[in-house]
Motif scaffolding. Sequence first.
Motif, PDB file in Angstrom:
ATOM      1  N   TYR A 222     -10.105   3.459  14.412  1.00 25.20           N
ATOM      2  CA  TYR A 222      -9.179   2.782  13.265  1.00 25.20           C
ATOM      3  C   TYR A 222      -7.699   2.070  14.634  1.00 25.20           C
ATOM      4  O   TYR A 222      -7.691   2.743  15.697  1.00 25.20           O
TER       5      TYR A 222
ATOM      6  N   PHE B 107      -6.941   7.907   2.497  1.00 25.35           N
ATOM      7  CA  PHE B 107      -7.476   6.781   1.613  1.00 25.35           C
ATOM      8  C   PHE B 107      -7.816   5.938   2.013  1.00 25.35           C
ATOM      9  O   PHE B 107      -8.248   6.442   3.395  1.00 25.35           O
ATOM     10  N   GLY B 108      -8.632   5.075   1.601  1.00 21.93           N
ATOM     11  CA  GLY B 108      -9.683   4.060   1.909  1.00 21.93           C
ATOM     12  C   GLY B 108     -10.962   4.862   3.086  1.00 21.93           C
ATOM     13  O   GLY B 108     -11.349   5.457   1.940  1.00 21.93           O
ATOM     14  N   TYR B 109     -10.566   4.714   4.288  1.00 25.37           N
ATOM     15  CA  TYR B 109     -11.980   4.612   5.045  1.00 25.37           C
ATOM     16  C   TYR B 109     -11.920   6.547   5.570  1.00 25.37           C
ATOM     17  O   TYR B 109     -12.619   7.062   6.393  1.00 25.37           O
TER      18      TYR B 109
ATOM     19  N   ASN C 220       0.649  -1.421   0.224  1.00 25.64           N
ATOM     20  CA  ASN C 220       0.107  -0.187   0.245  1.00 25.64           C
ATOM     21  C   ASN C 220       0.737   1.617  -0.182  1.00 25.64           C
ATOM     22  O   ASN C 220       1.235   1.747   0.551  1.00 25.64           O
TER      23      ASN C 220
ATOM     24  N   LYS D 105       3.195 -10.891   7.872  1.00 23.19           N
ATOM     25  CA  LYS D 105       4.014  -9.910   6.414  1.00 23.19           C
ATOM     26  C   LYS D 105       5.440  -9.347   6.308  1.00 23.19           C
ATOM     27  O   LYS D 105       5.871  -9.689   5.517  1.00 23.19           O
TER      28      LYS D 105
ATOM     29  N   GLU E 257       2.796   7.578   4.197  1.00 26.17           N
ATOM     30  CA  GLU E 257       1.892   8.263   5.390  1.00 26.17           C
ATOM     31  C   GLU E 257       3.497   7.703   6.138  1.00 26.17           C
ATOM     32  O   GLU E 257       3.891   8.541   7.409  1.00 26.17           O
TER      33      GLU E 257
ATOM     34  N   GLN F   8     -16.092   0.152  -0.435  1.00 28.91           N
ATOM     35  CA  GLN F   8     -15.857  -0.267   0.298  1.00 28.91           C
ATOM     36  C   GLN F   8     -16.878   0.705   1.457  1.00 28.91           C
ATOM     37  O   GLN F   8     -16.862   0.293   2.918  1.00 28.91           O
TER      38      GLN F   8
ATOM     39  N   GLU G 134      -4.341 -13.138   5.376  1.00 21.76           N
ATOM     40  CA  GLU G 134      -4.288 -12.678   5.737  1.00 21.76           C
ATOM     41  C   GLU G 134      -5.152 -13.010   6.828  1.00 21.76           C
ATOM     42  O   GLU G 134      -6.505 -13.572   7.025  1.00 21.76           O
TER      43      GLU G 134
ATOM     44  N   HIS H 140     -11.930   1.154  -2.607  1.00 20.86           N
ATOM     45  CA  HIS H 140     -11.943   1.799  -1.760  1.00 20.86           C
ATOM     46  C   HIS H 140     -13.190   2.881  -2.060  1.00 20.86           C
ATOM     47  O   HIS H 140     -13.721   2.985  -0.531  1.00 20.86           O
TER      48      HIS H 140
ATOM     49  N   SER I 114      -3.726  -3.294   9.686  1.00 22.53           N
ATOM     50  CA  SER I 114      -4.634  -2.347  10.293  1.00 22.53           C
ATOM     51  C   SER I 114      -6.368  -2.310  10.019  1.00 22.53           C
ATOM     52  O   SER I 114      -5.940  -3.073   8.628  1.00 22.53           O
ATOM     53  N   GLY I 115      -7.164  -1.969  10.472  1.00 25.32           N
ATOM     54  CA  GLY I 115      -8.371  -2.139  10.165  1.00 25.32           C
ATOM     55  C   GLY I 115      -9.135  -1.010  10.560  1.00 25.32           C
ATOM     56  O   GLY I 115      -8.335   0.180  11.761  1.00 25.32           O
TER      57      GLY I 115
ATOM     58  N   GLU J 170       3.069  -3.648   9.016  1.00 27.97           N
ATOM     59  CA  GLU J 170       1.397  -3.059   9.727  1.00 27.97           C
ATOM     60  C   GLU J 170       0.558  -3.890   8.953  1.00 27.97           C
ATOM     61  O   GLU J 170       0.187  -3.832   7.353  1.00 27.97           O
TER      62      GLU J 170
ATOM     63  N   SER K 237     -11.043  -5.254   6.812  1.00 27.48           N
ATOM     64  CA  SER K 237     -10.751  -4.079   6.010  1.00 27.48           C
ATOM     65  C   SER K 237     -10.624  -3.671   4.753  1.00 27.48           C
ATOM     66  O   SER K 237     -11.541  -2.840   4.268  1.00 27.48           O
ATOM     67  N   SER K 238      -9.418  -4.375   4.320  1.00 29.84           N
ATOM     68  CA  SER K 238      -9.303  -4.693   3.388  1.00 29.84           C
ATOM     69  C   SER K 238      -9.906  -5.430   2.187  1.00 29.84           C
ATOM     70  O   SER K 238     -10.154  -5.203   1.273  1.00 29.84           O
TER      71      SER K 238
ATOM     72  N   HIS L 116      -3.961   6.025  14.548  1.00 28.19           N
ATOM     73  CA  HIS L 116      -3.334   4.686  14.952  1.00 28.19           C
ATOM     74  C   HIS L 116      -2.045   4.607  14.544  1.00 28.19           C
ATOM     75  O   HIS L 116      -0.901   4.220  15.032  1.00 28.19           O
TER      76      HIS L 116
END
Length: 193
Positions: free
Chosen positions: A116, A149-151, A9, A52, A15, A96, A41, A93, A68-69, A66, A83-84, A177
């Motif tokens: 998060y 990105f994402g959510y 990602n 990973k 980030e 989603q 996962e 995304h 995450s979700g 990492e 989440s992904s 997070h």
Amino acid sequence: MELLVATTNLHKLEEIKNIALKWCKKDIVIKGISDGVDIEEGLDYKENAIKKASYYKKRAAFVCAEDSGIELFSLGGAPGPLSSRIGGDDISHKTQRELILYLLKGMKMELRYARYHAEVALLTEKEVRTFTGFWYGYIAKEERGEEGFGYDPIFIPENETKTVAELGNEYKILRSHRAMAFKKLFEYLETNY
Ligand code: ITT
């Protein structure tokens, strides 16, 4: 010191580099690595993050990854580590986010409480260690904003009215997070290596 970050990602990697610039006092060069393999996962963030990172263990003395979700409290913490993946492998995304908005449709703000969650695994020649970060907030009623990105376009941090995508990347790297988990990792490297 070189720290290899195993991720597919690119937003995440960007980030992490910016978080390091902001928070890390040690001279660390961060490099992303991905062979493009989809590492399967499970339901445990820490295990996923270790898995990973382990794939790339032999490539450098310091490797991290990492997992995450986003966790919706009114849905028992779903989608969490999935989440992904919700909606299938080819889903965007945006779709989603629409899925989450649909699941919470009609629910008042108190029931839209969420967080998060990030777990970062560090693998060195002598140990495996994990670092945790949370970021609490609410799921917005519609998406807003362009950054992140994402959510991020549907996540409103506590004590804010704007979404993370509206608040922007500079705001995010001070509080997210991911920032909290990596801040702990950098402090650990500063004191122990
Ligand atoms: P790697 O596993 O290769 O690092 P990934 O995107 O698949 O990349 P995860 O398995 O950790 O990463 O999934 C995290 C998902 O959770 C991510 O794709 C988003 O959907 C969501 N997410 C996590 N952190 C986020 C953030 O800061 N902003 C928006 N969405 C986030």
